[in-house]
Scaffold this motif. Structure first.
Motif, PDB file in Angstrom:
ATOM      1  N   MET A   1     113.582 -31.247  57.393  1.00 26.63           N
ATOM      2  CA  MET A   1     113.116 -32.477  58.376  1.00 26.63           C
ATOM      3  C   MET A   1     113.067 -33.670  57.208  1.00 26.63           C
ATOM      4  O   MET A   1     112.476 -33.780  56.254  1.00 26.63           O
ATOM      5  N   ASN A   3     111.157 -36.300  59.016  1.00 25.47           N
ATOM      6  CA  ASN A   3     110.017 -36.739  59.392  1.00 25.47           C
ATOM      7  C   ASN A   3     108.930 -36.651  58.401  1.00 25.47           C
ATOM      8  O   ASN A   3     108.691 -35.481  57.823  1.00 25.47           O
ATOM      9  N   PRO A   5     105.474 -35.226  57.385  1.00 27.47           N
ATOM     10  CA  PRO A   5     104.449 -34.169  57.835  1.00 27.47           C
ATOM     11  C   PRO A   5     103.278 -34.953  58.546  1.00 27.47           C
ATOM     12  O   PRO A   5     102.641 -36.065  58.182  1.00 27.47           O
ATOM     13  N   SER A   7     103.974 -35.397  62.071  1.00 26.80           N
ATOM     14  CA  SER A   7     104.588 -36.539  62.938  1.00 26.80           C
ATOM     15  C   SER A   7     104.444 -35.569  64.168  1.00 26.80           C
ATOM     16  O   SER A   7     104.825 -34.339  64.085  1.00 26.80           O
ATOM     17  N   ILE A   9     106.796 -34.190  66.868  1.00 27.50           N
ATOM     18  CA  ILE A   9     108.376 -34.183  66.608  1.00 27.50           C
ATOM     19  C   ILE A   9     108.854 -33.551  67.846  1.00 27.50           C
ATOM     20  O   ILE A   9     110.155 -33.518  68.262  1.00 27.50           O
ATOM     21  N   TRP A  10     107.963 -32.911  69.007  1.00 24.81           N
ATOM     22  CA  TRP A  10     108.716 -32.491  70.234  1.00 24.81           C
ATOM     23  C   TRP A  10     107.491 -32.350  71.171  1.00 24.81           C
ATOM     24  O   TRP A  10     106.281 -32.708  70.980  1.00 24.81           O
ATOM     25  N   TYR A  80     104.067 -30.989  69.653  1.00 22.82           N
ATOM     26  CA  TYR A  80     104.185 -30.365  68.445  1.00 22.82           C
ATOM     27  C   TYR A  80     104.154 -31.338  67.207  1.00 22.82           C
ATOM     28  O   TYR A  80     104.635 -32.521  67.260  1.00 22.82           O
ATOM     29  N   TYR A  82     104.691 -31.722  62.973  1.00 25.45           N
ATOM     30  CA  TYR A  82     105.332 -31.200  61.983  1.00 25.45           C
ATOM     31  C   TYR A  82     104.595 -30.927  60.779  1.00 25.45           C
ATOM     32  O   TYR A  82     103.818 -31.706  60.328  1.00 25.45           O
ATOM     33  N   THR A  83     104.913 -29.779  60.174  1.00 25.32           N
ATOM     34  CA  THR A  83     104.076 -29.141  59.034  1.00 25.32           C
ATOM     35  C   THR A  83     105.068 -28.281  58.223  1.00 25.32           C
ATOM     36  O   THR A  83     105.996 -27.632  58.660  1.00 25.32           O
ATOM     37  N   ASN A 127     107.646 -25.992  61.727  1.00 24.19           N
ATOM     38  CA  ASN A 127     108.456 -26.358  60.711  1.00 24.19           C
ATOM     39  C   ASN A 127     109.989 -25.960  61.301  1.00 24.19           C
ATOM     40  O   ASN A 127     110.560 -25.026  61.229  1.00 24.19           O
ATOM     41  N   PRO A 128     110.621 -27.092  61.850  1.00 20.87           N
ATOM     42  CA  PRO A 128     111.884 -26.598  62.639  1.00 20.87           C
ATOM     43  C   PRO A 128     112.940 -26.556  61.670  1.00 20.87           C
ATOM     44  O   PRO A 128     113.073 -27.144  60.434  1.00 20.87           O
ATOM     45  N   ALA A 139     113.720 -36.303  64.037  1.00 23.17           N
ATOM     46  CA  ALA A 139     113.189 -35.736  65.381  1.00 23.17           C
ATOM     47  C   ALA A 139     112.531 -37.013  66.071  1.00 23.17           C
ATOM     48  O   ALA A 139     111.554 -37.757  65.252  1.00 23.17           O
TER      49      ALA A 139
END
Length: 267
Positions: A1, A3, A5, A7, A9-10, A80, A82-83, A127-128, A139
């Motif tokens: 990612m 982006n 951390p 953020s 994202i979904w 969601y 982000y991490t 964490n995608p 994202a």
């Protein structure tokens, strides 16, 4: 990612009637919600993508089946964050008074967990896995300016000071500036990676529990508000002018889910 951390994202709509949601949000926002489950959805789960007109994805729709509802799942929108390390984030959140609603687990799209902050507002951390061939994919479900993206993230909570401390510690957010709402308290703005991403406000009438609300960008606030009522939804507040000259609306969709809209007035 790529982006940062912390953020958003979904975004995910949980509803027992995804076809009705597709009709409603298509008319109001302009989204296209897939008529069938995504091929990558795990074991029997009906999960449908929300597509924007330019081809990107605004989020997904999780169909609530009878077993989910019997287990306590309710219709609503969730965000969601982000991490890069879901397990470490879960441990830190629980050590800080948060709770886990869904333990960390792996899916084809990444590792994720559903948690709640110490005041009880639920959200996902994830964490995608980037799409195949796009390791640097950004994202973009959230945008501060664009229609068909979520443009504002609003937390109503019983303890704004504690909530702000929690999110700044765990997700690198900032809090600067506020709007005085008189007897209702302060509407305190949140920043992340140089952008104004939302706000925190005290829990008020109409918010029975701490919760996140999300404001979806639209091309024309009056057109979108008319589409809400014409398609079985209900306007609760607005359109109201907001700082910067745009307008916001709070509404309820036909399945009883709260949502917000934000955009310009073109008429």
């Amino acid at each position: 990612m790529t982006n940062p951390p912390g953020s958003f994202i979904w975004y995910e709509l949980m509803t027992p009637d995804p076809d009705a949601a597709a009709s409603f949000y298509g008319a109001v926002v302009g989204w296209t919600i897939a008529p069938h489950s995504d091929a990558g959805a795990p074991g029997g789960v009906d999960y449908r993508m929300i597509a924007r007109t330019e081809g990107g994805h605004a989020g997904g729709v999780l169909t609530l089946n009878a077993d989910m509802i019997a287990g306590g799942a309710r219709s609503g929108w969730l965000g969601y964050l982000y991490t890069p390390d879901v397990d470490a984030a879960v441990a830190a959140i629980t050590a800080d008074g948060g709770t886990v609603h869904m333990a960390a687990h792996d899916l084809p799209v990444g590792r994720m967990a559903m948690v709640a902050d110490p005041q009880g507002a639920p959200f996902y951390i994830m964490n995608p896995v980037p799409p195949a061939g796009e390791p640097d994919k950004v994202a973009d479900a959230f945008s501060v300016t664009e229609a068909q993206h979520v443009r504002w993230n609003e937390l109503a909570t019983g303890d704004p000071d504690a909530a702000i401390g929690f999110y700044t510690r765990h997700f690198g957010w900032g809090q600067e500036g506020a709007l005085d709402m008189g007897e209702l308290g302060e509407y305190r703005f949140l920043q992340h990676d140089g952008d104004m991403i939302g706000a925190v406000m005290p829990l008020m009438d109409g918010y029975p529990v701490p919760m996140w609300s999300f404001y979806i960008g639209v091309d024309d606030i009056d057109r979108a508000a008319a589409a809400v009522t014409a398609n079985g939804g209900k306007i609760l507040n607005g359109p109201h002018e907001i700082p910067g000259g745009e307008f916001s609306v709070n509404g309820i969709d036909p399945q009883g889910v709260a949502f917000g809209l934000v955009g310009p007035r073109k008429s």
